[in-house]
Design an enzyme around this catalytic site. Sequence first.
Site, PDB file in Angstrom:
ATOM      1  CB  ALA A 226      -0.917  -0.008   1.223  1.00 58.91           C
TER       2      ALA A 226
ATOM      3  CB  CYS B 133      10.796   6.402   2.565  1.00 54.79           C
ATOM      4  SG  CYS B 133       9.576   5.982   3.827  1.00 54.79           S
TER       5      CYS B 133
ATOM      6  CE  LYS C 152       8.072   1.988  -3.394  1.00 55.90           C
ATOM      7  NZ  LYS C 152       7.682   3.158  -2.566  1.00 55.90           N
TER       8      LYS C 152
ATOM      9  CG  ASP D 293       8.588   0.712  -0.177  1.00 61.02           C
ATOM     10  OD1 ASP D 293       9.720   1.171   0.036  1.00 61.02           O
ATOM     11  OD2 ASP D 293       7.561   1.424  -0.178  1.00 61.02           O
TER      12      ASP D 293
ATOM     13  NE  ARG E 213      -0.495   1.425   4.817  1.00 60.81           N
ATOM     14  CZ  ARG E 213       0.139   2.321   4.079  1.00 60.81           C
ATOM     15  NH1 ARG E 213      -0.298   3.583   4.066  1.00 60.81           N
ATOM     16  NH2 ARG E 213       1.192   1.997   3.353  1.00 60.81           N
TER      17      ARG E 213
ATOM     18  N   GLY F 281       0.149   1.530  -3.358  1.00 66.63           N
ATOM     19  CA  GLY F 281       0.080   0.933  -4.681  1.00 66.63           C
ATOM     20  C   GLY F 281       1.065   1.459  -5.706  1.00 66.63           C
TER      21      GLY F 281
END
Length: 463
Positions: A105, A225, A109, A172, A132, A107
Amino acid sequence: MQLPVEFINKYKQLLGNEAAEFLASFDQPVEKGFRINPLKYQGQLHEHDTAHPIDYSQWGYYGKVNGKSIDHQSGLVYSQEPSAMLVGEIARPKPGQKVLDLCAAPGGKTTYLASFMDQEGLLVSNEINRGRAKILAENVERFGIQNAIVLNESPDRMESRFEKYFDVIVVDAPCSGEGMFRKDPNAINYWNIDYPAECANRQREILKSAMQMLVPNGTLVYSTCTFAPEEDEQIIAWLLDQYPTLSMGTVTKTDSMDDGRPDWADGNPELSKAVRLFPHHFRGEGHFMAKLINNAIDDVPAERPVKLSKKNKKKAKKVPTDSLSKVQLQLWRDFAANFLKNPDYFEEKHLIVQKDHLYYQTIPVDLSGLRYIKPGLELGTFKKNRFEPNQSLLMALKTTDFKQLAPIAEEDWSKYVHGDVLTTNLSYKGWVAVAVDNTVVGPGKLSQGTIKNFYPKGLRLNF
C-alpha cells in the site's frame, strides 16, 4: 523545519561536512511526480504536462496530478513521488513472471511493477493493514491491472503457501520515515533515537519471510524511505551474512544518486552497490534501495496447502467453492458475447466465483486460508437472471476490446462521474463501455437513447 535535536546530531556525525547542506534540504519544496500508465496510454493525456520527463523512469514525469481529472480517474496517470519510482525500475519484472509486492500500500510500486508485466504472469500485492489494503485494491482497479491478486496478510502467514514461488519480490519495508519528513512533517512526531532500531527488528522478520518465498535465481529488491543506516546498509549486511546464497545486484545510477555506505555497516564493499537518494543531491525525497540475487540451486516445489495453527484458522477467511454453476457460466457467456469483441478474452478455466462475484486469475492460485481483498480481477456480479459488469472489468480493457462503446464528450465526463444520466444518438441497447476519446471511464446501460449510469457510487465526484 524543526527537526529533533538527536536527529540533527546523528547526521552531523554521519555526514560530517555534508551535514549542513543535508539539513538545509528539509526546508526546500517537496517534489511532485506522476507516471503514464502504459497498460492504457494510447498517445493522449487530457490535461497533464509531459514536458518534464524523469530521466531514470521509463514512464515518469515531474508535475502534480489533478485528482478530479479524466487522466487520474481513468487510471491514465498515477501520482507518485519521483524517488519512489526508482524501486520499480530496479525490480523491472518480465512478462510471465510471478512477482510479489510484500508491503504494497498504497500501490505505487505495484502499479509500476504491473507496467513492466504487460498483464502477463502473476502479481501478488500484499498489505497487512486492512484499511490500507482496500486503498491498494482501489488503485489496482483504477490502473487496470488484470494479473493482480490483493492480499491482506502478515508475511509469515504467506510463507508455506508461496514457498520458493516468486521470481521477483519487492520489500518496500515499513520504516522510520526519515526521508518523508519534508513531505509529511507529522512523521517527525513518531521519531525518536531508538525508532530506527525498532523498525530494523521488524524489517528483519519481514525479510525472513520474503526469503522463504523467493525462488533460486530470484531477485529481491529492498527499499526504505529513511536515511537510517540501522534500516539500510546494516539490514543488507545482515541479509548477506544470514543468507550466503545472496549477492548484490548492480543498479544503474545517475550522477545525483549516491552509493551505499559500507562504513555505516560492516565495511563490506559490496554495500556500495546499493543506492542512496539524498535530497541535497537528488530531486526527490529520501530513499534507500538495494537489489539482491538469490544464487541458490534448488528445485522449485509444487504449491503446498497452507499449514495454519488453530488460532490462525479462526482468523482465516473461509473461501467458498469457487467453481461456476452451469447457470452462472451461461450468464457470463451471454454477457461476454454481447459486450466483448472477443468473448473468450478471459479463459473460462481461470474464472472463479466468490459470493456471486466473478473473478479472473491469470495464473490459478488457491487462496484458501489466506485473507484477501481481491482474489483476482473482478469481472462483475451475478444477480437474478443477469450479470452486471464491475468497474474493474472496464478499467482493465481498451476501447478496442468492447463490442458496444458509448463515446461521450469531455464536457459530459463530469456529469458521468457525478452519477448523472446521459443522452446519446446511439441506437443499440444493453451494456456499454463509456469512453472519452480513447479512454474507457466506466460502464453504462443504454436504452432508447439514454445511458443509465453505473459509475460506482463510492467513486462519484462533485465539482
